[in-house]
Scaffold this active site. Structure first.
Site, mmCIF file in Angstrom:
data_model
loop_
_atom_site.group_PDB
_atom_site.id
_atom_site.type_symbol
_atom_site.label_atom_id
_atom_site.label_comp_id
_atom_site.label_asym_id
_atom_site.label_seq_id
_atom_site.Cartn_x
_atom_site.Cartn_y
_atom_site.Cartn_z
ATOM 1 N N SER A 95 5.592 -0.122 -3.388
ATOM 2 C CA SER A 95 5.196 -1.268 -2.569
ATOM 3 C C SER A 95 5.134 -0.886 -1.099
ATOM 4 O O SER A 95 4.211 -1.273 -0.379
ATOM 5 C CB SER A 95 6.176 -2.428 -2.760
ATOM 6 O OG SER A 95 6.133 -2.913 -4.083
ATOM 7 N N GLU A 96 6.135 -0.113 -0.638
ATOM 8 C CA GLU A 96 6.141 0.331 0.746
ATOM 9 C C GLU A 96 6.760 1.715 0.872
ATOM 10 O O GLU A 96 7.658 2.089 0.109
ATOM 11 C CB GLU A 96 6.905 -0.654 1.637
ATOM 12 C CG GLU A 96 6.112 -1.888 2.002
ATOM 13 C CD GLU A 96 6.909 -3.171 1.891
ATOM 14 O OE1 GLU A 96 6.454 -4.186 2.428
ATOM 15 O OE2 GLU A 96 7.966 -3.159 1.236
ATOM 16 N N THR A 97 6.255 2.458 1.828
ATOM 17 C CA THR A 97 6.815 3.736 2.245
ATOM 18 C C THR A 97 7.117 3.615 3.728
ATOM 19 O O THR A 97 6.272 3.137 4.502
ATOM 20 C CB THR A 97 5.823 4.880 2.007
ATOM 21 O OG1 THR A 97 5.564 5.002 0.600
ATOM 22 C CG2 THR A 97 6.371 6.199 2.530
#
Length: 305
Positions: A45-47
């Site tokens: 979903s996020e880095t």
């Protein structure tokens, strides 16, 4: 070029639950294009990329990317990065060591409090960088209901109706009648693209919520879908929970005082997450709000570029 990275499971006290986050350290030399390519490669979903802070008194500067685009602010990268940095820089002072740090994000400086634990998941919470505000737009309720495969009558409970709120990142808040309706949702990205409004130049993300939850202590059960971010469904969305605080205060008419709220998400994905939201109301408005949760490191490695 080798870059250290770690994977953290955020908003959970056990591994392989919560929302997985890629944390990439020492990212000053990376271009925007390389960061976006790595976020696509990680496919989470996020880095979050940790760079040197502009203010030497701050712990670091964060760049947050979904597989599709950069965000000015996000909850699970803030919690995960705060814990990752504190574990990296203060490992000798564990266990049960408390500290405060400031992370620089595009939304502004974010103050975080962290408790490191050697025996269990560490915990971090942060002050919302912005109090939530409502964005007034006309909504196609029938189209939104069709995109969720629910009835229009199910898009409400008590005083809650669909609305748009932002505490740095805007979300279309969709109240659902009960837990059964929330769990029955079948999200159709094609229908969503036809019905969803554009907010700040981008297609709105869907944040579904109802009262109660599978966990007996949860006050709200939530789900989040975002074709625009490249997220089919998100196990936990701290920025949406931050925005939800505005809807809760508005529709529930919260009185002055302190209001703790436990939010569950990711249940339908087999990755249950628990977000701790604290809302302080004064003179009928949100004076302060905080988001918190636990996090554990599940993997480490090196990226070769």
């Amino acid at each position: 070029m080798g870059l250290r990275y770690a994977i953290y499971d955020v908003f959970t006290d056990r591994r392989l639950a919560g929302n997985p986050l890629a944390v990439i350290f020492d990212a000053d030399a990376l271009s925007d294009e390389t960061m976006q390519a790595l976020a696509r490669e990680m496919n989470l979903s996020e880095t979050v990329f940790i760079c040197s802070a502009a203010n030497p008194a701050h712990a670091g500067r964060l760049r947050i990317f979904t597989p599709m685009r950069e965000l000015p602010f996000a909850g699970h990268p803030t919690v995960g990065a705060a814990i990752a940095l504190c574990e990296l820089n203060h490992a000798e002072q564990r266990p049960d060591f408390d500290l405060v740090c400031v992370l620089e994000e595009k939304v502004g400086p974010v103050r975080c409090a962290v408790r490191l634990s050697a025996e269990a998941a560490s915990f971090a919470e942060f002050d919302l960088p912005r109090t939530p505000s409502r964005i007034e737009l006309n909504l196609d309720r029938q189209g939104l209901a069709d995109a969720l495969s629910v009835k229009v009558a199910d898009l409400a409970f008590e005083n809650h109706v669909p609305s748009i709120w932002s505490a740095g990142v805007p979300f279309l808040m969709l109240p659902l009648h009960n837990l059964a309706v929330a769990q029955s949702v079948e999200f159709d990205p094609g229908l969503w693209e036809k019905a969803a409004p554009f907010v700040e130049g981008r297609m709105a993300s869907a944040y579904l919520y109802c009262r109660g939850g599978v966990h007996h202590a949860a006050k709200f059960h939530t789900r989040m879908f975002s074709p625009d971010m490249g997220i089919a469904e998100d196990p936990a969305t701290g920025a949406a929970a931050a925005a939800l605080s505005g809807a809760i205060r508005h529709f529930d008419g919260l009185p002055d005082g302190h209001h703790p709220v436990l939010i569950e998400q990711g249940v339908e994905m087999g990755r249950p997450s628990f977000i701790h939201l604290h809302i302080d109301v004064k003179d009928g408005a949100i004076a302060r709000a905080r988001i918190g949760g636990q996090s554990l490191k599940t993997a480490t490695g090196e990226i070769h570029l």
